[in-house]
Design a protein around this motif. Structure first.
Motif, PDB file in Angstrom:
ATOM      1  N   ILE A  18       0.844  -1.199   0.000  1.00  0.00           N
ATOM      2  CA  ILE A  18       0.000   0.000   0.000  1.00  0.00           C
ATOM      3  C   ILE A  18       0.878   1.247   0.000  1.00  0.00           C
ATOM      4  N   ILE A  19       1.919   1.239   0.807  1.00  0.00           N
ATOM      5  CA  ILE A  19       2.828   2.392   0.855  1.00  0.00           C
ATOM      6  C   ILE A  19       3.547   2.563  -0.478  1.00  0.00           C
ATOM      7  N   VAL A  20       4.060   1.474  -1.066  1.00  0.00           N
ATOM      8  CA  VAL A  20       4.750   1.540  -2.366  1.00  0.00           C
ATOM      9  C   VAL A  20       3.793   2.056  -3.434  1.00  0.00           C
ATOM     10  N   GLY A  21       2.557   1.540  -3.452  1.00  0.00           N
ATOM     11  CA  GLY A  21       1.563   2.004  -4.426  1.00  0.00           C
ATOM     12  C   GLY A  21       1.245   3.471  -4.262  1.00  0.00           C
ATOM     13  N   ALA A  22       1.126   3.928  -3.002  1.00  0.00           N
ATOM     14  CA  ALA A  22       0.831   5.338  -2.750  1.00  0.00           C
ATOM     15  C   ALA A  22       1.969   6.236  -3.220  1.00  0.00           C
ATOM     16  N   VAL A  23       3.203   5.811  -3.001  1.00  0.00           N
ATOM     17  CA  VAL A  23       4.355   6.595  -3.449  1.00  0.00           C
ATOM     18  C   VAL A  23       4.386   6.674  -4.975  1.00  0.00           C
ATOM     19  N   ILE A  24       4.150   5.537  -5.648  1.00  0.00           N
ATOM     20  CA  ILE A  24       4.139   5.525  -7.124  1.00  0.00           C
ATOM     21  C   ILE A  24       3.034   6.426  -7.649  1.00  0.00           C
ATOM     22  N   LEU A  25       1.852   6.340  -7.056  1.00  0.00           N
ATOM     23  CA  LEU A  25       0.734   7.181  -7.472  1.00  0.00           C
ATOM     24  C   LEU A  25       1.040   8.654  -7.252  1.00  0.00           C
ATOM     25  N   PHE A  26       1.656   8.975  -6.125  1.00  0.00           N
ATOM     26  CA  PHE A  26       2.024  10.361  -5.824  1.00  0.00           C
ATOM     27  C   PHE A  26       3.003  10.904  -6.863  1.00  0.00           C
ATOM     28  N   ILE A  27       4.008  10.100  -7.204  1.00  0.00           N
ATOM     29  CA  ILE A  27       5.002  10.526  -8.190  1.00  0.00           C
ATOM     30  C   ILE A  27       4.360  10.695  -9.559  1.00  0.00           C
ATOM     31  N   ALA A  28       3.461   9.777  -9.910  1.00  0.00           N
ATOM     32  CA  ALA A  28       2.814   9.846 -11.228  1.00  0.00           C
ATOM     33  C   ALA A  28       1.922  11.070 -11.355  1.00  0.00           C
TER      34      ALA A  28
END
Length: 128
Positions: A18-28
């Motif tokens: 969930i944390i990795v997905g949130a970081v990727i989404l934030f960067i995107a």
């Protein structure tokens, strides 16, 4: 080192994803900074070869016109921005004539802002 049970490992793995997905989404979703538009001089210089500074379409035309295209020795290529859509290009080169002697030549042409050759001629002597 902590000793996690199988259930705790699964929970920890879910939280990690969930944390990795949130970081990727934030960067995107970060707003991208647009590049400033290129100047006319930058757009014109991109029409020329980054290796030797020649105009590839003009070199091809020179090779069609000279007697022995394998003997072409390219010299300096220059351009003058003349009008909103016209660029005058001069390309010095040497090539063998019909008697086998190397002579200087000057290819002169005009191109538009996309690099399309509009006019083209070769002058013997290599002087502008």
């Amino acid at each position: 080192m902590p000793n996690f049970t199988g259930h705790q490992n699964k929970r920890l793995l879910k939280i990690t994803w969930i944390i990795v997905g949130a970081v990727i989404l934030f960067i995107a979703l970060l707003p991208s900074v647009p590049e400033p538009p290129k100047t006319r001089a930058e757009r014109i210089s991109e029409l020329f070869s980054p290796i030797d500074g020649t105009l590839p379409d003009m070199v091809a035309m020179v090779k069609e016109k000279v007697i022995d295209p394998h003997t072409i020795q390219l010299g300096e290529t220059t351009y003058i921005d003349q009008a909103p859509n016209i660029i005058r290009v001069q390309m010095l080169f040497h090539a063998r004539n019909m008697f086998g002697a190397y002579l200087p030549y000057l290819a002169v042409g005009t191109i538009d802002s996309t690099g399309k050759v509009l006019t083209f001629e070769i002058e013997e002597g290599g002087r502008p």
